[in-house]
Design an enzyme around this catalytic site. Structure first.
Site, PDB file in Angstrom:
ATOM      1  N   ASP A  41      41.122 106.919  90.284  1.00 12.52           N
ATOM      2  CA  ASP A  41      41.178 108.184  89.678  1.00 12.52           C
ATOM      3  C   ASP A  41      42.464 108.987  88.998  1.00 12.52           C
ATOM      4  O   ASP A  41      43.549 108.031  89.043  1.00 12.52           O
ATOM      5  CB  ASP A  41      40.915 109.225  90.851  1.00 12.52           C
ATOM      6  CG  ASP A  41      39.794 110.391  90.455  1.00 12.52           C
ATOM      7  OD1 ASP A  41      39.950 110.837  89.370  1.00 12.52           O
ATOM      8  OD2 ASP A  41      39.140 111.081  91.423  1.00 12.52           O
ATOM      9  N   GLU A  91      39.631 109.265  84.418  1.00 12.24           N
ATOM     10  CA  GLU A  91      40.449 110.412  84.103  1.00 12.24           C
ATOM     11  C   GLU A  91      39.866 111.447  83.332  1.00 12.24           C
ATOM     12  O   GLU A  91      40.530 112.317  82.854  1.00 12.24           O
ATOM     13  CB  GLU A  91      41.916 109.836  83.344  1.00 12.24           C
ATOM     14  CG  GLU A  91      41.604 109.180  82.080  1.00 12.24           C
ATOM     15  CD  GLU A  91      41.200 109.951  80.800  1.00 12.24           C
ATOM     16  OE1 GLU A  91      40.132 110.002  80.685  1.00 12.24           O
ATOM     17  OE2 GLU A  91      42.131 110.542  80.253  1.00 12.24           O
ATOM     18  N   ASP A 151      33.839 116.055  86.107  1.00 15.37           N
ATOM     19  CA  ASP A 151      32.552 115.732  86.941  1.00 15.37           C
ATOM     20  C   ASP A 151      31.359 116.193  86.782  1.00 15.37           C
ATOM     21  O   ASP A 151      31.183 117.298  86.634  1.00 15.37           O
ATOM     22  CB  ASP A 151      33.182 116.231  88.607  1.00 15.37           C
ATOM     23  CG  ASP A 151      34.271 115.412  89.072  1.00 15.37           C
ATOM     24  OD1 ASP A 151      34.952 114.409  88.126  1.00 15.37           O
ATOM     25  OD2 ASP A 151      34.871 115.562  90.179  1.00 15.37           O
TER      26      ASP A 151
HETATM   27  C1  GLA Z   1      37.363 113.176  91.072  1.00 17.47           C
HETATM   28  C2  GLA Z   1      36.525 112.323  90.627  1.00 17.47           C
HETATM   29  C3  GLA Z   1      35.086 112.520  91.077  1.00 17.47           C
HETATM   30  C4  GLA Z   1      35.479 112.115  92.824  1.00 17.47           C
HETATM   31  C5  GLA Z   1      36.615 112.767  93.259  1.00 17.47           C
HETATM   32  C6  GLA Z   1      36.763 112.245  94.588  1.00 17.47           C
HETATM   33  O1  GLA Z   1      37.119 114.794  91.067  1.00 17.47           O
HETATM   34  O2  GLA Z   1      36.101 112.599  89.310  1.00 17.47           O
HETATM   35  O3  GLA Z   1      34.155 111.521  90.722  1.00 17.47           O
HETATM   36  O4  GLA Z   1      35.861 110.756  92.942  1.00 17.47           O
HETATM   37  O5  GLA Z   1      37.627 112.952  92.566  1.00 17.47           O
HETATM   38  O6  GLA Z   1      38.162 113.161  95.368  1.00 17.47           O
END
Ligand code: GLA
Length: 390
Positions: free
Chosen positions: A147, A180, A202
């Protein structure tokens, strides 16, 4: 002279190391990830039960191989800098858990972050990349989601390349899942760094919405895939994010549309629901082999939006063996009538009247390309067909 020999040897070792990684994701990885359903509420009991359920539900045999533990498994580093898993939630340790996952014929995935801390404030891998890669190898890790929270002023390509090199050096083949969020256009630089890259913010659990921190619904993600399709292909995939199927908000029609479009994009497919309690309908949506085959098609071409009439869209994807997939989707609230002649040429592909048409959700042959495809699509419904040369 000796210096050159040494340099040559190092280059050879590094290219042998790289080769072990190259073939790991010839088709988009499939599996399960803990985040969408469980967030930080994870423990080894849930993961073991999920491993059992992925097998008993038939998902493993449908191709869902990677069981990925997302954020919050890690709590601190010891005095040597070694990352420590939460001893209360994972009392048997990660090696033990990895062995259990492997004993089920599955692969073991884990999560870290290129910054100093993960998105949930757990220790990140910055400055510990090589040590963490060795630790993961000793636990039998096969997949790393990496991440981008708290990354400071790092350059993304450099930061992700450091972890790639660390994984190479540790010697255990690991799929590197770059996360990212599309912020530095990974499709332009990540092909030789990782096997897949998240291409958007996300996913959130809705069909058509956005939230205040940038979370996106299914159709918002679909729209972002109109621009980046040409960058995807065998070994290096645009990742449309984990599935929200079976998480209690999307209707079955919306879930079918969601899976269909992820398959049209050749996106990695990571289920994100509770596999232990899912309904038969959820299992059937997640394991529709004819739809999954579109995702896993060896050409790895991402669909293009061929036509758009307001909320009604037609997407097109070339497949191996001169076949094609089309998705007719209704994003709106009113029913839509499909009455479409598919004889056409799209880009370099010519579609004539000699194809059979198969409905991949109904598992029925519905005619051929001499006639129009006809259907009525309810709100948020999809018709996904495959054209097969006769
Ligand atoms: C980010 C990622 C998610 C998840 C969260 C976990 O937002 O994009 O997919 O992994 O972190 O904290």
């Amino acid at each position: 002279m000796r210096k050159y020999l040494f340099f040559g040897l190092m280059m050879l070792v590094s290219s042998i190391q790289a080769q072990k990684f190259e073939d790991l994701a010839k088709t988009p990885p499939m599996g399960w990830n803990s985040w969408n359903k469980f967030a930080c509420d994870i423990n080894e009991k849930t993961i073991r039960e999920t491993a059992d359920a992925i097998v008993s539900s038939g998902m493993r045999d449908a191709g869902y191989m990677y069981l990925v533990i997302d954020d919050c498994w890690q709590v601190k580093r010891d005095s040597n800098g070694t990352i420590i898993a939460d001893p209360e939630r994972f009392p048997s340790g990660m090696k033990n858990l990895g062995d259990y996952i492997h004993s089920k014929g599955l692969k073991f995935g884990i999560y870290s972050d290129a910054g100093t801390a993960t998105c949930q404030g757990r220790p990140g891998s910055r400055g510990y990349e090589f040590q963490d890669a060795r630790t993961y190898a000793s636990w039998g890790v096969d997949y790393l989601k990496y991440d981008w929270c708290n990354h400071g002023k790092q350059n993304s390509e450099a930061a992700y390349s450091t972890m790639r090199d660390a994984l190479y050096k540790a010697g255990r083949p690991v799929v590197l899942s770059i996360c990212e969020w599309g912020t530095t256009k990974p499709w332009e630089w990540a092909k030789n760094v990782g096997h897949l890259w998240r291409s958007t913010e996300d996913i959130i659990n809705c069909f058509d919405c956005k939230n205040y921190w940038g979370g996106l619904g299914v159709v918002q993600i679909i729209d972002l895939f109109t621009e980046i399709g040409t960058y995807t292909g065998p070994g290096h995939w645009n990742d449309a994010d984990m599935l929200e199927v079976g998480n209690g908000v999307l209707t079955p029609d919306e879930e079918r549309l969601h899976v269909s479009m992820w398959a049209m994009f050749s996106s990695p497919l990571m289920a994100g629901n509770d596999l232990r309690t899912m309904s038969k309908e959820t299992v059937s949506i997640l394991t529709n082999k004819e739809v999954l085959a579109i995702d896993q098609d060896k050409l790895g071409i991402s669909a293009i939006r061929w036509m758009q009439f307001g909320d009604y869209e037609i997407w097109f994807k070339p497949l191996e063996d001169n076949a094609f997939a089309f998705c007719f989707i209704n994003r709106g609230n009113q029913p839509v009538t499909v009455d479409q002649d598919l004889k056409t040429s799209i880009k370099k592909y010519v579609i004539d009247g000699s194809y059979g048409i198969r409905d991949l959700w109904k598992h029925e042959d519905i005619g051929n390309t001499k006639d129009n495809v006809r259907a009525v699509l309810g709100s948020h419904a999809v018709l996904m067909v495959k054209l097969i040369k006769k």
